[in-house]
Design a protein around this motif. Structure first.
Motif, PDB file in Angstrom:
ATOM      1  N   SER A   4       0.913  -1.177  -0.120  1.00  0.00           N
ATOM      2  CA  SER A   4       0.065  -0.021   0.220  1.00  0.00           C
ATOM      3  C   SER A   4       0.892   1.239   0.137  1.00  0.00           C
ATOM      4  CB  SER A   4      -0.908   0.081   1.357  1.00  0.00           C
ATOM      5  OG  SER A   4       0.005   0.290   2.248  1.00  0.00           O
ATOM      6  N   GLU A   5       0.396   2.362  -0.321  1.00  0.00           N
ATOM      7  CA  GLU A   5       1.063   3.476  -0.351  1.00  0.00           C
ATOM      8  C   GLU A   5       1.483   3.788   1.151  1.00  0.00           C
ATOM      9  OE1 GLU A   5      -0.764   7.060  -2.470  1.00  0.00           O
ATOM     10  OE2 GLU A   5      -1.613   5.712  -3.838  1.00  0.00           O
ATOM     11  N   GLU A   6       0.758   3.437   2.305  1.00  0.00           N
ATOM     12  CA  GLU A   6       1.056   3.832   3.627  1.00  0.00           C
ATOM     13  C   GLU A   6       2.126   2.963   3.831  1.00  0.00           C
ATOM     14  OE1 GLU A   6      -1.024   2.375   7.497  1.00  0.00           O
ATOM     15  OE2 GLU A   6      -2.211   3.538   6.473  1.00  0.00           O
ATOM     16  N   THR A   7       2.597   1.639   3.505  1.00  0.00           N
ATOM     17  CA  THR A   7       3.713   0.836   3.871  1.00  0.00           C
ATOM     18  C   THR A   7       4.771   1.486   3.238  1.00  0.00           C
ATOM     19  OG1 THR A   7       2.251  -1.004   4.106  1.00  0.00           O
ATOM     20  CG2 THR A   7       4.365  -1.276   3.592  1.00  0.00           C
ATOM     21  N   ILE A   8       4.637   1.794   1.759  1.00  0.00           N
ATOM     22  CA  ILE A   8       5.933   2.707   1.144  1.00  0.00           C
ATOM     23  C   ILE A   8       6.184   3.862   1.688  1.00  0.00           C
ATOM     24  CG2 ILE A   8       6.655   3.523  -1.151  1.00  0.00           C
ATOM     25  CD1 ILE A   8       4.651   1.529  -2.559  1.00  0.00           C
ATOM     26  N   LYS A   9       5.418   4.505   2.331  1.00  0.00           N
ATOM     27  CA  LYS A   9       5.595   5.840   2.818  1.00  0.00           C
ATOM     28  C   LYS A   9       6.233   5.518   4.221  1.00  0.00           C
ATOM     29  CE  LYS A   9       3.693  10.288   4.246  1.00  0.00           C
ATOM     30  NZ  LYS A   9       2.533  11.111   4.354  1.00  0.00           N
ATOM     31  N   LEU A  10       5.753   4.376   5.017  1.00  0.00           N
ATOM     32  CA  LEU A  10       6.212   4.299   6.363  1.00  0.00           C
ATOM     33  C   LEU A  10       7.820   3.774   6.084  1.00  0.00           C
ATOM     34  CD1 LEU A  10       6.081   3.424   9.172  1.00  0.00           C
ATOM     35  CD2 LEU A  10       5.404   1.137   8.484  1.00  0.00           C
ATOM     36  N   PHE A  11       8.319   3.046   4.839  1.00  0.00           N
ATOM     37  CA  PHE A  11       9.693   2.537   4.937  1.00  0.00           C
ATOM     38  C   PHE A  11      10.509   3.562   4.131  1.00  0.00           C
ATOM     39  CE2 PHE A  11       7.299  -1.305   6.467  1.00  0.00           C
ATOM     40  CZ  PHE A  11       8.356  -1.599   7.437  1.00  0.00           C
ATOM     41  N   GLN A  12       9.781   4.644   3.875  1.00  0.00           N
ATOM     42  CA  GLN A  12      10.617   5.542   2.919  1.00  0.00           C
ATOM     43  C   GLN A  12      11.655   6.127   4.077  1.00  0.00           C
ATOM     44  OE1 GLN A  12       8.134   8.434   0.973  1.00  0.00           O
ATOM     45  NE2 GLN A  12       8.496   7.268  -0.768  1.00  0.00           N
ATOM     46  N   ASN A  13      11.300   6.189   5.630  1.00  0.00           N
ATOM     47  CA  ASN A  13      12.238   6.427   6.345  1.00  0.00           C
ATOM     48  C   ASN A  13      13.301   5.380   6.761  1.00  0.00           C
ATOM     49  OD1 ASN A  13      10.620   8.841   7.313  1.00  0.00           O
ATOM     50  ND2 ASN A  13       8.985   7.497   8.509  1.00  0.00           N
ATOM     51  N   ASP A  14      13.502   4.343   5.976  1.00  0.00           N
ATOM     52  CA  ASP A  14      14.562   3.614   5.923  1.00  0.00           C
ATOM     53  C   ASP A  14      15.384   4.294   5.068  1.00  0.00           C
ATOM     54  OD1 ASP A  14      16.297   1.519   6.159  1.00  0.00           O
ATOM     55  OD2 ASP A  14      14.782  -0.055   6.317  1.00  0.00           O
ATOM     56  N   ARG A  15      16.110   5.217   5.180  1.00  0.00           N
ATOM     57  CA  ARG A  15      16.809   5.982   4.144  1.00  0.00           C
ATOM     58  C   ARG A  15      18.046   5.383   3.867  1.00  0.00           C
ATOM     59  NH1 ARG A  15      17.326  11.819   6.336  1.00  0.00           N
ATOM     60  NH2 ARG A  15      18.415  11.976   4.472  1.00  0.00           N
ATOM     61  N   GLU A  70       3.333  -4.343  12.142  1.00  0.00           N
ATOM     62  CA  GLU A  70       3.145  -3.880  13.399  1.00  0.00           C
ATOM     63  C   GLU A  70       4.613  -3.505  13.883  1.00  0.00           C
ATOM     64  OE1 GLU A  70       2.593  -5.093  18.173  1.00  0.00           O
ATOM     65  OE2 GLU A  70       2.502  -6.363  16.585  1.00  0.00           O
ATOM     66  N   MET A  71       5.061  -2.126  13.936  1.00  0.00           N
ATOM     67  CA  MET A  71       6.458  -1.822  14.142  1.00  0.00           C
ATOM     68  C   MET A  71       6.990  -2.317  15.421  1.00  0.00           C
ATOM     69  SD  MET A  71       8.282  -0.168  12.103  1.00  0.00           S
ATOM     70  CE  MET A  71       8.442   0.933  10.621  1.00  0.00           C
ATOM     71  N   THR A 123      20.181 -15.561   6.869  1.00  0.00           N
ATOM     72  CA  THR A 123      19.384 -16.045   7.927  1.00  0.00           C
ATOM     73  C   THR A 123      19.349 -14.831   9.042  1.00  0.00           C
ATOM     74  OG1 THR A 123      21.121 -17.281   8.988  1.00  0.00           O
ATOM     75  CG2 THR A 123      19.351 -18.631   7.576  1.00  0.00           C
ATOM     76  N   ALA A 124      18.204 -14.577   9.572  1.00  0.00           N
ATOM     77  CA  ALA A 124      18.156 -13.610  10.540  1.00  0.00           C
ATOM     78  C   ALA A 124      17.140 -13.939  11.553  1.00  0.00           C
ATOM     79  CB  ALA A 124      17.661 -12.195   9.806  1.00  0.00           C
ATOM     80  N   THR A 125      17.571 -13.416  12.978  1.00  0.00           N
ATOM     81  CA  THR A 125      16.775 -13.495  13.960  1.00  0.00           C
ATOM     82  C   THR A 125      16.237 -12.267  14.284  1.00  0.00           C
ATOM     83  OG1 THR A 125      17.805 -15.451  14.698  1.00  0.00           O
ATOM     84  CG2 THR A 125      16.568 -14.421  16.368  1.00  0.00           C
ATOM     85  N   THR A 126      14.911 -11.900  14.500  1.00  0.00           N
ATOM     86  CA  THR A 126      14.422 -10.653  14.887  1.00  0.00           C
ATOM     87  C   THR A 126      13.930 -10.511  16.387  1.00  0.00           C
ATOM     88  OG1 THR A 126      12.179 -11.122  14.273  1.00  0.00           O
ATOM     89  CG2 THR A 126      13.443  -9.896  12.740  1.00  0.00           C
ATOM     90  N   TYR A 127      13.804  -9.549  17.125  1.00  0.00           N
ATOM     91  CA  TYR A 127      13.383  -9.305  18.780  1.00  0.00           C
ATOM     92  C   TYR A 127      12.344  -8.332  18.519  1.00  0.00           C
ATOM     93  CZ  TYR A 127      13.436  -8.480  23.484  1.00  0.00           C
ATOM     94  OH  TYR A 127      12.996  -7.986  24.699  1.00  0.00           O
ATOM     95  N   ARG A 128      11.312  -8.711  19.245  1.00  0.00           N
ATOM     96  CA  ARG A 128       9.969  -7.846  19.477  1.00  0.00           C
ATOM     97  C   ARG A 128      10.481  -6.778  20.543  1.00  0.00           C
ATOM     98  NH1 ARG A 128       5.834 -11.302  19.767  1.00  0.00           N
ATOM     99  NH2 ARG A 128       5.570 -11.042  17.456  1.00  0.00           N
ATOM    100  N   VAL A 129      10.488  -5.482  20.319  1.00  0.00           N
ATOM    101  CA  VAL A 129      10.841  -4.662  21.501  1.00  0.00           C
ATOM    102  C   VAL A 129       9.672  -4.374  21.932  1.00  0.00           C
ATOM    103  CG1 VAL A 129      11.797  -2.239  21.780  1.00  0.00           C
ATOM    104  CG2 VAL A 129      12.755  -3.567  19.830  1.00  0.00           C
ATOM    105  N   THR A 130       9.687  -4.274  23.456  1.00  0.00           N
ATOM    106  CA  THR A 130       8.559  -4.050  24.278  1.00  0.00           C
ATOM    107  C   THR A 130       8.527  -2.722  24.319  1.00  0.00           C
ATOM    108  OG1 THR A 130      10.034  -4.411  26.188  1.00  0.00           O
ATOM    109  CG2 THR A 130       8.706  -6.407  25.611  1.00  0.00           C
ATOM    110  N   LYS A 131       7.315  -2.331  24.548  1.00  0.00           N
ATOM    111  CA  LYS A 131       6.843  -0.781  24.561  1.00  0.00           C
ATOM    112  C   LYS A 131       6.680  -0.300  26.222  1.00  0.00           C
ATOM    113  CE  LYS A 131       5.513  -0.642  20.179  1.00  0.00           C
ATOM    114  NZ  LYS A 131       4.769   0.242  19.094  1.00  0.00           N
TER     115      LYS A 131
END
Length: 131
Positions: A4-15, A70-71, A123-131
């Motif tokens: 979606s345009e929203e997703t593309i816009k969100l990841f434009q911050n991954d400069r 979900e970020m 291969t990658a492991t991700t971690y969910r950062v708690t808020k």
């Protein structure tokens, strides 16, 4: 499915990734396909695609696959294996979740050239950062 345009816009911050040409082609549940057009700026002194380009594209695909709904997911560990030099004009990275746990996820990212050759495996492991 197409992002979606929203997703593309969100990841434009991954400069770093986007300013180096990475774009989102597809997204789905814990899945992303991203690509970039290979330019002269992506080449090393030997004329091959620089290793950091493969990794940047794979890392971007991982970020999109794990965060587009979900970020809050960050890369905890990544390992890349370079398998063959890219041929053609475009690289594509497909990130797919192998295991999605409560706080960690495990992904495999394949980086291929536009001829379908597997150039790098990540291969990658991700971690969910708690808020």
């Amino acid at each position: 499915m197409k992002p979606s345009e929203e997703t593309i816009k969100l990841f434009q911050n991954d400069r770093f990734a986007t300013e180096n040409g990475a774009v989102i082609d597809e997204v789905d549940d814990h899945y992303a396909k991203c690509s970039l057009l290979i330019e002269n700026r992506h080449r090393n002194a030997m004329g091959a695609v620089m290793g950091g380009v493969y990794f940047t594209l794979a890392d971007f695909a991982l970020a999109v696959a794990s965060n587009w709904q979900e970020m809050g997911h960050v890369s905890l560990n990544s390992e890349i294996t370079y398998l063959a030099p890219a041929k053609g004009e475009r690289l594509t990275a497909e990130a797919a979740c192998v295991k999605n746990g409560r706080t960690t996820g495990y992904y495999r990212i394949d980086v291929k050239d536009d001829r379908g050759n597997l150039a790098a495996a990540v291969t990658a492991t991700t971690y969910r950062v708690t808020k």
